[in-house]
Motif scaffolding. Structure first.
Motif, PDB file in Angstrom:
ATOM      1  N   PRO A  84       8.831 -26.058  64.927  1.00 49.45           N
ATOM      2  CA  PRO A  84      10.218 -26.949  65.013  1.00 49.45           C
ATOM      3  C   PRO A  84      11.326 -25.995  64.205  1.00 49.45           C
ATOM      4  O   PRO A  84      11.174 -25.200  63.408  1.00 49.45           O
ATOM      5  N   VAL A  85      12.656 -26.240  64.819  1.00 53.79           N
ATOM      6  CA  VAL A  85      13.737 -25.793  64.184  1.00 53.79           C
ATOM      7  C   VAL A  85      14.499 -26.889  63.562  1.00 53.79           C
ATOM      8  O   VAL A  85      14.748 -27.823  63.724  1.00 53.79           O
ATOM      9  N   LEU A  86      14.760 -26.411  62.152  1.00 51.06           N
ATOM     10  CA  LEU A  86      15.623 -27.368  61.248  1.00 51.06           C
ATOM     11  C   LEU A  86      16.927 -26.867  61.054  1.00 51.06           C
ATOM     12  O   LEU A  86      17.067 -25.580  60.968  1.00 51.06           O
ATOM     13  N   ALA A  87      18.053 -27.609  61.018  1.00 52.32           N
ATOM     14  CA  ALA A  87      19.294 -27.259  60.515  1.00 52.32           C
ATOM     15  C   ALA A  87      19.526 -27.687  59.203  1.00 52.32           C
ATOM     16  O   ALA A  87      19.541 -28.846  58.807  1.00 52.32           O
ATOM     17  N   MET A  88      20.508 -27.079  58.447  1.00 55.03           N
ATOM     18  CA  MET A  88      20.775 -27.603  57.203  1.00 55.03           C
ATOM     19  C   MET A  88      22.478 -27.375  57.260  1.00 55.03           C
ATOM     20  O   MET A  88      23.135 -26.225  57.139  1.00 55.03           O
ATOM     21  N   GLN A  89      23.386 -28.398  57.205  1.00 52.43           N
ATOM     22  CA  GLN A  89      24.538 -28.547  57.482  1.00 52.43           C
ATOM     23  C   GLN A  89      25.346 -28.543  55.884  1.00 52.43           C
ATOM     24  O   GLN A  89      24.784 -29.290  54.900  1.00 52.43           O
ATOM     25  N   VAL A  90      26.143 -27.564  55.709  1.00 53.20           N
ATOM     26  CA  VAL A  90      26.543 -27.822  54.188  1.00 53.20           C
ATOM     27  C   VAL A  90      28.390 -28.096  54.387  1.00 53.20           C
ATOM     28  O   VAL A  90      28.830 -27.344  55.117  1.00 53.20           O
ATOM     29  N   ASP A  91      28.693 -28.836  53.440  1.00 50.23           N
ATOM     30  CA  ASP A  91      29.853 -29.423  53.470  1.00 50.23           C
ATOM     31  C   ASP A  91      30.489 -28.629  52.212  1.00 50.23           C
ATOM     32  O   ASP A  91      30.207 -28.814  51.096  1.00 50.23           O
ATOM     33  N   THR A  92      30.999 -27.572  52.605  1.00 46.43           N
ATOM     34  CA  THR A  92      31.573 -26.661  51.522  1.00 46.43           C
ATOM     35  C   THR A  92      32.793 -27.252  50.793  1.00 46.43           C
ATOM     36  O   THR A  92      33.027 -26.897  49.620  1.00 46.43           O
ATOM     37  N   GLN A  93      33.237 -28.216  51.098  1.00 48.95           N
ATOM     38  CA  GLN A  93      34.461 -29.149  50.302  1.00 48.95           C
ATOM     39  C   GLN A  93      33.909 -29.998  49.353  1.00 48.95           C
ATOM     40  O   GLN A  93      34.441 -30.134  47.977  1.00 48.95           O
ATOM     41  N   GLY A  94      32.587 -30.722  49.723  1.00 47.00           N
ATOM     42  CA  GLY A  94      32.203 -31.764  48.812  1.00 47.00           C
ATOM     43  C   GLY A  94      30.929 -31.372  48.263  1.00 47.00           C
ATOM     44  O   GLY A  94      30.448 -31.840  47.468  1.00 47.00           O
ATOM     45  N   GLY A  95      30.304 -30.130  48.660  1.00 46.71           N
ATOM     46  CA  GLY A  95      29.333 -29.586  48.179  1.00 46.71           C
ATOM     47  C   GLY A  95      27.835 -30.363  48.632  1.00 46.71           C
ATOM     48  O   GLY A  95      27.027 -30.386  47.796  1.00 46.71           O
ATOM     49  N   THR A  96      27.902 -30.976  49.510  1.00 45.36           N
ATOM     50  CA  THR A  96      26.729 -31.824  50.164  1.00 45.36           C
ATOM     51  C   THR A  96      26.038 -31.100  51.029  1.00 45.36           C
ATOM     52  O   THR A  96      26.515 -30.348  51.817  1.00 45.36           O
ATOM     53  N   VAL A  97      24.637 -31.418  51.336  1.00 54.13           N
ATOM     54  CA  VAL A  97      23.993 -30.798  52.329  1.00 54.13           C
ATOM     55  C   VAL A  97      23.364 -31.800  53.170  1.00 54.13           C
ATOM     56  O   VAL A  97      22.759 -32.853  52.792  1.00 54.13           O
ATOM     57  N   THR A  98      23.508 -31.778  54.329  1.00 55.82           N
ATOM     58  CA  THR A  98      22.754 -32.592  55.587  1.00 55.82           C
ATOM     59  C   THR A  98      21.722 -32.000  56.146  1.00 55.82           C
ATOM     60  O   THR A  98      21.986 -30.792  56.596  1.00 55.82           O
ATOM     61  N   ARG A  99      20.587 -32.504  56.297  1.00 56.01           N
ATOM     62  CA  ARG A  99      19.397 -31.771  56.967  1.00 56.01           C
ATOM     63  C   ARG A  99      19.279 -32.570  58.419  1.00 56.01           C
ATOM     64  O   ARG A  99      19.460 -33.583  58.608  1.00 56.01           O
TER      65      ARG A  99
END
Length: 99
Positions: A84-99
């Motif tokens: 499987p391919v997983l993506a990790m989205q980084v919110d550079t302004q809020g410092g949050t990570v979404t998977r």
């Protein structure tokens, strides 16, 4: 593994890592750096871990975006081309990570 895709960029947004330590997007350098920073706590990759060679499971990086998002293969017991391919989205302004 079927076919391989070399280093490249799609739509000037997604960069594919390569196997060339002389280049900025070297997969092995990224992977080593992620292994060194990964720990067993609730770090940025939880509930996953970075893949350690010789083991089953974990994530191997293969791409990034201009906005610091990351793409990984999830190592499983199955065939490599079925990982499987997983993506990790980084919110550079809020410092949050979404998977």
């Amino acid at each position: 593994m079927g076919q391989a895709f070399g280093v490249g960029e799609f739509s000037q947004e997604v960069s594919v890592l390569c196997a060339d330590e002389t280049r900025v997007g070297d997969l092995l350098l990224w992977w080593r750096g992620l292994l060194e920073s990964d720990d067993s706590s609730d770090g940025p990759f939880a509930p996953y871990r970075i893949h350690e060679p010789g083991t089953t499971g974990g994530l191997i990086p293969w791409g990034t975006t201009r906005s610091a998002d990351r793409f990984f293969w999830q190592v499983t017991d199955g065939a490599v081309d079925a990982w499987p391919v997983l993506a990790m989205q980084v919110d550079t302004q809020g410092g949050t990570v979404t998977r």
